[in-house]
Scaffold this active site. Structure first.
Site, mmCIF file in Angstrom:
data_model
loop_
_atom_site.group_PDB
_atom_site.id
_atom_site.type_symbol
_atom_site.label_atom_id
_atom_site.label_comp_id
_atom_site.label_asym_id
_atom_site.label_seq_id
_atom_site.Cartn_x
_atom_site.Cartn_y
_atom_site.Cartn_z
ATOM 1 N N SER A 56 0.867 -1.182 0.045
ATOM 2 C CA SER A 56 -0.017 -0.047 0.067
ATOM 3 C C SER A 56 0.739 1.181 -0.096
ATOM 4 C CB SER A 56 -0.881 0.165 1.328
ATOM 5 O OG SER A 56 -1.687 -1.108 1.335
HETATM 6 N N1 SAH Z 1 -0.385 -5.287 4.331
HETATM 7 C C1 SAH Z 1 0.358 -5.575 2.723
HETATM 8 C C2 SAH Z 1 -0.603 -5.398 2.067
HETATM 9 C C3 SAH Z 1 -0.471 -6.379 0.891
HETATM 10 S S1 SAH Z 1 -1.970 -6.341 -0.511
HETATM 11 C C4 SAH Z 1 1.581 -4.675 3.213
HETATM 12 O O1 SAH Z 1 1.793 -4.052 3.995
HETATM 13 O O2 SAH Z 1 2.579 -5.017 1.975
HETATM 14 C C5 SAH Z 1 -2.892 -7.382 0.382
HETATM 15 C C6 SAH Z 1 -2.662 -8.990 0.551
HETATM 16 O O3 SAH Z 1 -3.590 -9.627 1.094
HETATM 17 C C7 SAH Z 1 -2.010 -9.792 -0.725
HETATM 18 O O4 SAH Z 1 -0.819 -10.060 -0.352
HETATM 19 C C8 SAH Z 1 -2.901 -10.895 -0.574
HETATM 20 O O5 SAH Z 1 -2.510 -12.258 -1.076
HETATM 21 C C9 SAH Z 1 -3.610 -11.145 0.645
HETATM 22 N N2 SAH Z 1 -4.782 -11.868 0.872
HETATM 23 C C10 SAH Z 1 -5.920 -11.700 0.261
HETATM 24 N N3 SAH Z 1 -6.803 -12.309 0.428
HETATM 25 C C11 SAH Z 1 -6.575 -12.970 1.797
HETATM 26 C C12 SAH Z 1 -6.915 -13.700 2.742
HETATM 27 N N4 SAH Z 1 -8.246 -14.503 2.661
HETATM 28 N N5 SAH Z 1 -6.164 -14.304 3.798
HETATM 29 C C13 SAH Z 1 -4.746 -13.751 3.943
HETATM 30 N N6 SAH Z 1 -4.267 -13.193 2.969
HETATM 31 C C14 SAH Z 1 -4.989 -12.486 1.951
#
Ligand code: SAH
Length: 214
Positions: free
Chosen positions: A63
């Site tokens: 993000s």
């Molecule tokens: N907080 C992260 C943002 C990553 S984007 C950062 O600081 O980089 C969101 C992430 O959520 C992705 O890696 C995606 O694979 C994950 N995601 C999506 N659905 C999910 C689920 N049901 N359980 C765990 N992770 C999930």
């Protein structure tokens, strides 16, 4: 190189965070402390402190700094609290929460991201962040209840297991929306057995995929 990155980070905090109203001193200190350039792909390091999200592989993104800071502030957390993050991704948000003094638990569903981030957090000495490979829409029942829950992917609705694993009192943040490209950031408060919702504004996150997601 290191000096440049420090300077970029300082400029990011001033221009993208403080100038846009982020005030929480613990959030600002954490955003100054975490070396964001290690959380992006090597080829993108020079852009790590710019005002936008960046790809981290597998169709996912880290993000934008402002959104990480905003969510960290809106979580209303205090040191010592436990927090469950859904969507570990790069691990950046988890590291920011750890720098704020929280006990961090984070779940990721993509194995490659989970494994790479586990290694990175170890290299950066964030030993106390606990990671799990799983569908985070089910929460992490063995470790709950959590004082705070932060979901960093957008789903069509609020996953019930997460509300159940939220402590009372507790605060949870989640981007929710039927439109996949645009969600409302929703804050859920649990207090004296009551659950209330509050809309904090529009955001754009990648999909929350799972039993209680897309
Ligand atoms: N907080 C992260 C943002 C990553 S984007 C950062 O600081 O980089 C969101 C992430 O959520 C992705 O890696 C995606 O694979 C994950 N995601 C999506 N659905 C999910 C689920 N049901 N359980 C765990 N992770 C999930």
């Amino acid at each position: 190189m290191i000096v440049d990155m420090r300077r970029n980070r300082e400029r990011m905090v001033r221009e993208h965070l403080e100038a846009r109203g982020i005030k929480d001193t613990r959030v600002l200190a954490a955003m100054r402390a975490v070396p964001r350039h290690y959380f992006v792909q090597e080829a993108l390091r020079a852009q790590a402190y710019e005002d936008h999200p960046l790809p981290i592989g597998y169709g996912q993104t880290i993000s934008q700094p402002y959104i990480v800071a905003l969510m960290s502030e809106q979580l209303e957390a205090r040191p010592g609290m436990s927090v469950l993050e859904i969507g570990t991704g790069s691990g950046f948000q988890a590291a920011v929460l750890a720098e704020m003094g929280l006990q961090v638990f984070s779940v990721e569903r993509i194995r490659e991201l989970h494994t790479a981030t586990q290694q990175l957090l170890r290299n950066l000495k964030y030993y106390r962040i606990r990671l799990k490979l799983d569908d985070g829409t089910m929460g992490w029942p063995e470790m709950g209840p959590f004082d705070r829950i932060i979901v960093t992917a957008g789903g069509p609705s609020i996953p019930e297991p997460l509300v159940n694993q939220l402590a009372d009192p507790g605060v949870m943040l989640i981007p929710v929306g039927k439109n996949k490209r645009m969600q409302q950031l929703v804050r859920i408060r649990k207090q004296d057995g009551d659950v209330t919702l509050e809309k904090l504004g529009g955001v754009a996150f990648v999909d929350l995929v799972g039993t209680h997601g897309w």
